[in-house]
Enzyme design. Structure first.
Site, PDB file in Angstrom:
ATOM      1  N   TYR A 176       0.831  -1.209   0.000  1.00  0.00           N
ATOM      2  CA  TYR A 176       0.000   0.000   0.000  1.00  0.00           C
ATOM      3  C   TYR A 176       0.860   1.250   0.000  1.00  0.00           C
ATOM      4  O   TYR A 176       2.025   1.239   0.406  1.00  0.00           O
ATOM      5  CB  TYR A 176      -0.952   0.019   1.203  1.00  0.00           C
ATOM      6  N   CYS A 177       0.274   2.334  -0.499  1.00  0.00           N
ATOM      7  CA  CYS A 177       0.911   3.659  -0.478  1.00  0.00           C
ATOM      8  C   CYS A 177      -0.203   4.693  -0.445  1.00  0.00           C
ATOM      9  O   CYS A 177      -1.379   4.337  -0.274  1.00  0.00           O
ATOM     10  CB  CYS A 177       1.841   3.847  -1.682  1.00  0.00           C
ATOM     11  N   THR A 178       0.114   5.961  -0.614  1.00  0.00           N
ATOM     12  CA  THR A 178      -0.880   7.019  -0.407  1.00  0.00           C
ATOM     13  C   THR A 178      -2.064   6.913  -1.361  1.00  0.00           C
ATOM     14  O   THR A 178      -3.214   6.817  -0.940  1.00  0.00           O
ATOM     15  CB  THR A 178      -0.224   8.404  -0.543  1.00  0.00           C
ATOM     16  N   GLY A 180      -1.829   4.890  -4.450  1.00  0.00           N
ATOM     17  CA  GLY A 180      -1.755   3.689  -5.257  1.00  0.00           C
ATOM     18  C   GLY A 180      -0.640   3.660  -6.280  1.00  0.00           C
ATOM     19  O   GLY A 180      -0.256   2.597  -6.763  1.00  0.00           O
ATOM     20  N   ILE A 205      -4.215   4.426   0.443  1.00  0.00           N
ATOM     21  CA  ILE A 205      -4.720   4.806   1.763  1.00  0.00           C
ATOM     22  C   ILE A 205      -5.855   5.813   1.641  1.00  0.00           C
ATOM     23  O   ILE A 205      -6.844   5.764   2.369  1.00  0.00           O
ATOM     24  CB  ILE A 205      -3.590   5.423   2.615  1.00  0.00           C
TER      25      ILE A 205
END
Length: 296
Positions: A176-178, A180, A205
């Site tokens: 996951y990241c901010t 995508g 997220i």
């Protein structure tokens, strides 16, 4: 009243003439009071912009008028004012710099919706969740039990996979990241290195915390605009996971030390950042090379 919106978006797609788009796009944004940061490259677009409600709607219509961007996914949030001070549109070699130009997003992990991640967490399924962001992002907020590699920047991802995550090749892994974008190539690199069952959180997220606050996410989410941090949770035990550098109280806020020669990232509550003149130490407060404007 929140009269502004912030829109986050990206798309990997082959652009034949990104330089032309850069020039045209900057002029349009300046004429329509759109501020933010947008990167175009031959591999696509990555941006975050802010503006009044109506202007953001016009912006979305303008950008999706390009055939390449007709299906862009805009992740939106409300703001009290512009989230940026200026408008920057840049031509880049990569839309996210990670030294992953040789990695194909066609190999990317299976897309996992926010609903599916929520269900996995509720059912306590056996999976490993990995943060593909930098250390200072995960320091103030992360998914529960996530592996948070101590990366200074995304360019270290290859080393993280090859050294720190190699024992998870046979596990189910969720990246996951901010928003995508980093996971497109982060998950692809894992698969290319032999990981068997890799997912990427679709929408990142940003999408998850809007749908499921007070659940699997703890702390704040760092954003790269003037808001600095978004706090999605209302439950006290989930609001903060970090402590103020000065007083030790729970907080999710951060600043960069205002001594330009230092520029250290500091987790600080609002009270202490003011009391310490936005600096990390007495020596930095005495520096003659400090920012002219209190930033953060």
């Amino acid at each position: 009243m929140n009269e502004y919106k912030v829109a986050l978006f990206y798309k990997y797609i082959n652009l034949k003439d990104p330089e032309h788009i850069v020039q045209e796009h900057l002029q349009w944004c300046l004429q329509n009071d759109i501020k933010g940061r947008i990167f175009f490259a031959s591999e696509g677009v990555n941006g975050t912009v802010s503006g009044l409600f109506d202007n953001i709607e016009k912006y979305k219509s303008h950008l999706t008028s390009y055939p390449e961007f007709k299906d862009l996914w805009f992740k939106e949030d409300y703001a009290e004012e512009h989230a940026f001070k200026k408008m920057h549109v840049r031509l880049k070699s990569e839309i996210v710099h990670g030294d992953l130009e040789d990695v194909s997003i066609d190999h990317g992990g299976k897309r996992l919706s926010s609903e599916e991640l929520f269900r996995l967490s509720q059912e306590k399924k056996d999976f490993v969740i990995v943060d593909a962001r930098n250390w200072y992002e995960s320091k103030i907020g992360k998914f529960k039990n996530a592996i948070t590699p101590p990366m200074k920047n995304f360019r270290e991802w290859k080393n993280v996979v090859d050294e720190d995550l190699k024992d998870y090749k046979d596990k189910t892994v969720v990246t996951y990241c901010t928003g995508g974008i980093r996971c497109e190539k982060a998950s692809a690199y894992m698969i290319e290195r032999g990981f068997k069952d890799v997912y990427q959180l679709d929408g990142g997220i940003v999408n998850y915390i809007k749908k499921f606050p007070d659940t699997f996410w703890e702390g704040g989410m760092l954003v790269f605009d003037e808001r600095r941090v978004v706090n999605p949770n209302s439950k006290e035990e989930l609001k903060h996971i970090a402590q103020c550098h000065f007083c030790g109280l729970p907080t999710s806020y951060y600043i960069n030390c205002h001594n330009i020669d230092c520029d250290k990232i500091i987790v600080s509550c609002h009270k202490c950042k003011i009391e310490n003149d936005y600096c990390c130490s007495d020596d930095c407060r005495k520096s003659q090379n400090r920012r002219n404007i209190f930033h953060g």
